[in-house]
Design a protein around this motif. Structure first.
Motif, PDB file in Angstrom:
ATOM      1  N   SER A 248       0.813  -1.218   0.000  1.00 11.86           N
ATOM      2  CA  SER A 248       0.000   0.000   0.000  1.00 11.86           C
ATOM      3  C   SER A 248       0.842   1.261   0.000  1.00 11.86           C
ATOM      4  O   SER A 248       0.405   2.312  -0.479  1.00 11.86           O
ATOM      5  CB  SER A 248      -0.940  -0.004   1.214  1.00 11.86           C
ATOM      6  N   ALA A 249       2.073   1.191   0.536  1.00 16.91           N
ATOM      7  CA  ALA A 249       2.965   2.352   0.542  1.00 16.91           C
ATOM      8  C   ALA A 249       3.628   2.583  -0.806  1.00 16.91           C
ATOM      9  O   ALA A 249       4.263   3.619  -1.018  1.00 16.91           O
ATOM     10  CB  ALA A 249       4.034   2.194   1.624  1.00 16.91           C
TER      11      ALA A 249
ATOM     12  N   GLY B 115      -6.231   3.914 -11.514  1.00 16.15           N
ATOM     13  CA  GLY B 115      -5.640   3.172 -10.410  1.00 16.15           C
ATOM     14  C   GLY B 115      -6.670   2.473  -9.557  1.00 16.15           C
ATOM     15  O   GLY B 115      -7.823   2.928  -9.448  1.00 16.15           O
ATOM     16  N   ILE B 116      -6.266   1.338  -8.962  1.00 16.86           N
ATOM     17  CA  ILE B 116      -7.075   0.621  -7.975  1.00 16.86           C
ATOM     18  C   ILE B 116      -6.148   0.212  -6.839  1.00 16.86           C
ATOM     19  O   ILE B 116      -5.153  -0.488  -7.066  1.00 16.86           O
ATOM     20  CB  ILE B 116      -7.739  -0.643  -8.557  1.00 16.86           C
ATOM     21  N   VAL B 117      -6.445   0.661  -5.617  1.00 15.28           N
ATOM     22  CA  VAL B 117      -5.672   0.276  -4.438  1.00 15.28           C
ATOM     23  C   VAL B 117      -6.643  -0.087  -3.312  1.00 15.28           C
ATOM     24  O   VAL B 117      -7.858  -0.083  -3.502  1.00 15.28           O
ATOM     25  CB  VAL B 117      -4.683   1.393  -4.010  1.00 15.28           C
ATOM     26  N   MET B 118      -6.112  -0.382  -2.124  1.00 14.04           N
ATOM     27  CA  MET B 118      -6.933  -0.890  -1.030  1.00 14.04           C
ATOM     28  C   MET B 118      -6.699  -0.071   0.236  1.00 14.04           C
ATOM     29  O   MET B 118      -5.554   0.193   0.610  1.00 14.04           O
ATOM     30  CB  MET B 118      -6.579  -2.351  -0.758  1.00 14.04           C
ATOM     31  N   THR B 119      -7.784   0.312   0.924  1.00 12.93           N
ATOM     32  CA  THR B 119      -7.650   0.966   2.218  1.00 12.93           C
ATOM     33  C   THR B 119      -7.339  -0.080   3.292  1.00 12.93           C
ATOM     34  O   THR B 119      -7.467  -1.286   3.071  1.00 12.93           O
ATOM     35  CB  THR B 119      -8.939   1.708   2.609  1.00 12.93           C
TER      36      THR B 119
ATOM     37  N   LEU C 141     -11.975  -0.736  -1.729  1.00  5.81           N
ATOM     38  CA  LEU C 141     -11.214  -0.433  -2.931  1.00  5.81           C
ATOM     39  C   LEU C 141     -11.211   1.071  -3.171  1.00  5.81           C
ATOM     40  O   LEU C 141     -12.254   1.727  -3.080  1.00  5.81           O
ATOM     41  CB  LEU C 141     -11.819  -1.136  -4.147  1.00  5.81           C
ATOM     42  N   VAL C 142     -10.031   1.604  -3.453  1.00  6.07           N
ATOM     43  CA  VAL C 142      -9.894   3.003  -3.865  1.00  6.07           C
ATOM     44  C   VAL C 142      -9.750   2.998  -5.379  1.00  6.07           C
ATOM     45  O   VAL C 142      -8.823   2.379  -5.923  1.00  6.07           O
ATOM     46  CB  VAL C 142      -8.661   3.671  -3.221  1.00  6.07           C
TER      47      VAL C 142
END
Length: 532
Positions: free
Chosen positions: A47-48, A217-221, A226-227
Motif C-alpha cells: 500500500s505504501a 488506479g485501484i488500491v486498497m484501504t 477499494l480506492v
C-alpha cells in the motif's frame, strides 16, 4: 569470510539505526491486513508503493536464453504477477486474460486460465502476429513503427486503455482488475477438470466516474475498501460492488495519470499534473478537509516531455518513514519539469519550524554530464527503502516522435532510438530535513520496467537494453548502500523475451527473478548464491 563480514556490518548498521539518533533509516511500512499477502498482492508491492521486497537476491552473472526457464505464455503485455493467499500459487494478469500459477517446488505452471470478457482466442493470435511483425526481418524502420502502432491500437481497441493495468488481490483470494470501463472480481475454484477461474461480479465504472474520465488506479484501504482513481476523481468502492460510492471530484483542468498510495490511517495520496494531495477516508466519507488531516500542495510542473503521459509527475506517490520512532513521515514523487526533481512532502502535520508542505527538493541529474542537452524524466515511481530513494531516467537522447511504447517495442532494431540512460540514488536526512545524492550511474539503462529493491540484500534491480555485443535486454542488480556498483547481471538477449513493456520487476522469497515479459511471466533462478 568476506560475506560474513558484510553480514555483520549490515547487522551493526541495523542496530545503530535503532539506537543512534540521526542515523538515516526508517521502519518498514505496516502490511495491509486486507491484502492477500504482506507483499506482491498489489502494484508496487504494498500500500505504501515502495517497490521494495524483504527477500534476498543473488550475486553473479548469467545468460538466460528464451525457452531455458519456466514461462507461462500469456498476454501479450503482462504488467504484474500477484501473490495469492497461498504461498503455492500466484495470479498472472495480462492485457487479454488471467492465469492461476502453481509456484511450488521452484516451478511456474499455469493450472487455470481465462480470457477477459470480449477477448477471443483469435484476438490473442492476431495480437501475437502483430507483435511478431514489429521485429520481423527485413523491414525498414518506418514499417516497424507502423506495425508497433497497429499492435497497440488493437491491444487497447474498445477499452480506452490496456486491460489489467491495475490489479489487487484481497485476503479472500479475490482478484480485482480493470478491463474496458469495468472492474472485475475473479476467484478460483476446484472444478471437475481441476482449478478454474470464475468472474464473481463486475461493475461498470461509468456509473460513478465523470463523463470522459478513464480509470487510472485501484488500491486498497486498511479497512478493506477499494480506492478507484479516475483522471479527475477518487472513489471508495465496497468489494461487494454494492452500496453507495463516496467520491471526490477534482479540478476540471487537472489530470491524474498515476495510481495512489495509502497509509495505515487511510490517508490516500494522489498526484495530478498540478497538485499533490492527501485525502482521507474516514470510514464513511472521503474528506479533503484539513480538520481530517487532508491537504493539497502545488509542486514544480508545467513542462511537456516524451513520456507515456507527457506532463505532470510520472510517478505514483511513495510513502517514506513509518512508525512512531521515525522522525519524518514523508510522501515522495518526481516533479513535472523537463529536468525532473525529487520532491518530498510532509505527510502529516507540518513540523514546528517548517513553513511549507514541501519538505525538500533536489534536482535529478542521473550523473549525466552538464553538456547533456536532453530531458531527464521518468514513467516509474520512486523506489524507497528506509530513507533512501531511487529514480531512473526513461527519456532517450532521440525518439521516433510517436510514443515511448512504440520506441520500446522496436528497441535494439536497426535505426531505432537508443536506450535511455541514467539512474540515481538519494538519501533523506531526517535530522537536517534535506536530500543528498548518494550515487549516480549515467551508464545504466532502466528502459521501461519498474525497478525492484531487495531490502534484505540492499540491491536495486533495473532492466534495460544494451546494444554492445548484441547483449540486449539485461537485468542489473546495483549496490544500494555503496556506490551503485553492479552486483548482479542477468542477460536476456535482444529479442522480445527480455522486454517487460512497463511491467513490474519482481523476485521471489527464494531469490528467483520473476520477469513479467511481454510474452508472458517467467521464473529465472538467480546466478550464484543469494546476497543474504
Amino acid at each position: 569470510m568476506v560475506r560474513t563480514l558484510v553480514a555483520l556490518r549490515r547487522l551493526l548498521a541495523s542496530l545503530l539505526c535503532c539506537a543512534v539518533p540521526g542515523v538515516a533509516c526508517a521502519a518498514n511500512p505496516p502490511p495491509n491486513p486486507f491484502l492477500a499477502a504482506p507483499r506482491l498482492a498489489i502494484s508496487h508491492f504494498g500500500s505504501a508503493q515502495t517497490n521494495a521486497l524483504p527477500y534476498p537476491v543473488n550475486r553473479g552473472t548469467q545468460t538466460v536464453p528464451l525457452g531455458s526457464v519456466p514461462q507461462v505464455p500469456a498476454g501479450p503485455v503482462n504488467l504484474m504477477t500477484l501473490a495469492s493467499t497461498s504461498p503455492d500459487a500466484m495470479w498472472g494478469v495480462s492485457a487479454t486474460g488471467v492465469e492461476y500459477i502453481d509456484v511450488r517446488h521452484n516451478g511456474f505452471k499455469a493450472v487455470a486460465r481465462t480470457l477477459l470478457p470480449g477477448v477471443q482466442p483469435a484476438t490473442v493470435i492476431q495480437l501475437n502476429a502483430l507483435l511478431a511483425n514489429v521485429r520481423r526481418e527485413p523491414v525498414d524502420l518506418q514499417a516497424r513503427v507502423a506495425s508497433a502502432q497497429s499492435f497497440l491500437k488493437q491491444l487497447s481497441s474498445g477499452s480506452g486503455g490496456i486491460s489489467s493495468a491495475y490489479s489487487v488481490v484481497d485476503n479472500n483470494n479475490v482478484l480485482y482488475l480493470n478491463t474496458g470501463t469495468r472492474i472485475l472480481a475473479l476467484g478460483v475454484s476446484d472444478g471437475l477438470r481441476g482449478k478454474q477461474i470464475n468472474i464473481l461480479r463486475s461493475i461498470d465504472t461509468t456509473t460513478f466516474l465523470q463523463a470522459g474520465e478513464a480509470l487510472t488506479g485501484i488500491v486498497m484501504t486498511y479497512d478493506g475498501k477499494l480506492v478507484v482513481l479516475g483522471t479527475r476523481s477518487v472513489h471508495i468502492l465496497d468489494r461487494s460492488f454494492t452500496g453507495a460510492v463516496p467520491s471526490l471530484v477534482f479540478g476540471s483542468d487537472e489530470s491524474i495519470s498515476n495510481s495512489a498510495a495509502v497509509d495505515q490511517d487511510n490517508g490516500i495520496y494522489i498526484v495530478s499534473d498540478k497538485l499533490m494531495r492527501k485525502v482521507v477516508w474516514t470510514g464513511t466519507a472521503l474528506s479533503d478537509s484539513a480538520a481530517d488531516g487532508a491537504w493539497s500542495s502545488p509542486y514544480p510542473t508545467g513542462d511537456t516531455f516524451y513520456t507515456l503521459f507527457g506532463s505532470g509527475s510520472g510517478s505514483t506517490p511513495t510513502l517514506m518513514g513509518f512508525g512512531s520512532g521515525d522522525s519524518d513521515h514523508l510522501v515522495v514523487i518526481t516533479d513535472g519539469k523537463k529536468r525532473m526533481g525529487l520532491v518530498a512532502f510532509w505527510r502529516d502535520q507540518i513540523p514546528i519550524g517548517q513553513t511549507d508542505r514541501i519538505a525538500g527538493q533536489i534536482p535529478v541529474t542521473c550523473g549525466l554530464p552538464p553538456s547533456y542537452a536532453g530531458d531527464i524524466q521518468t514513467d516509474q515511481s520512486v523506489t524507497v527503502n528506509g530513507y533512501g530513494a531511487f529514480v531512473a531516467n526513461n527519456i532517450s537522447a532521440s525518439n521516433t516522435g510517436t510514443t515511448p511504447v512504440v520506441d520500446n517495442l522496436i528497441r535494439g532494431l536497426p535505426g531505432a532510438p537508443p536506450s535511455p540512460l541514467g539512474v540515481q540514488r538519494f538519501t533523506w536526512d531526517p535530522q537536517m530535513h534535506t536530500w543528498a545524492s548518494a550515487w549516480a550511474r549515467p551508464d545504466i539503462s532502466s528502459d521501461n520496467m519498474v525497478p525492484a529493491m531487495s531490502s534484505r540484500s540492499k540491491v536495486v534491480l533495473v532492466s534495460g537494453y544494451y546494444p554492445a555485443n548484441h547483449q540486449g535486454w539485461t537485468i542489473k542488480g546495483l549496490d544500494w548502500d555503496g556506490t551503485g556498483a553492479d552486483v548482479q547481471t542477468t542477460i536476456l538477449g535482444p529479442g522480445l523475451f527480455g522486454n517487460g513493456i512497463y511491467a513490474m520487476m519482481e523476485f521471489l522469497p527464494n531469490s528467483d527473478l520473476l520477469l513479467n515479459s511481454v510474452l508472458g511471466p517467467a521464473r529465472i533462478a538467480g546466478p550464484g548464491s543469494a546476497l543474504r
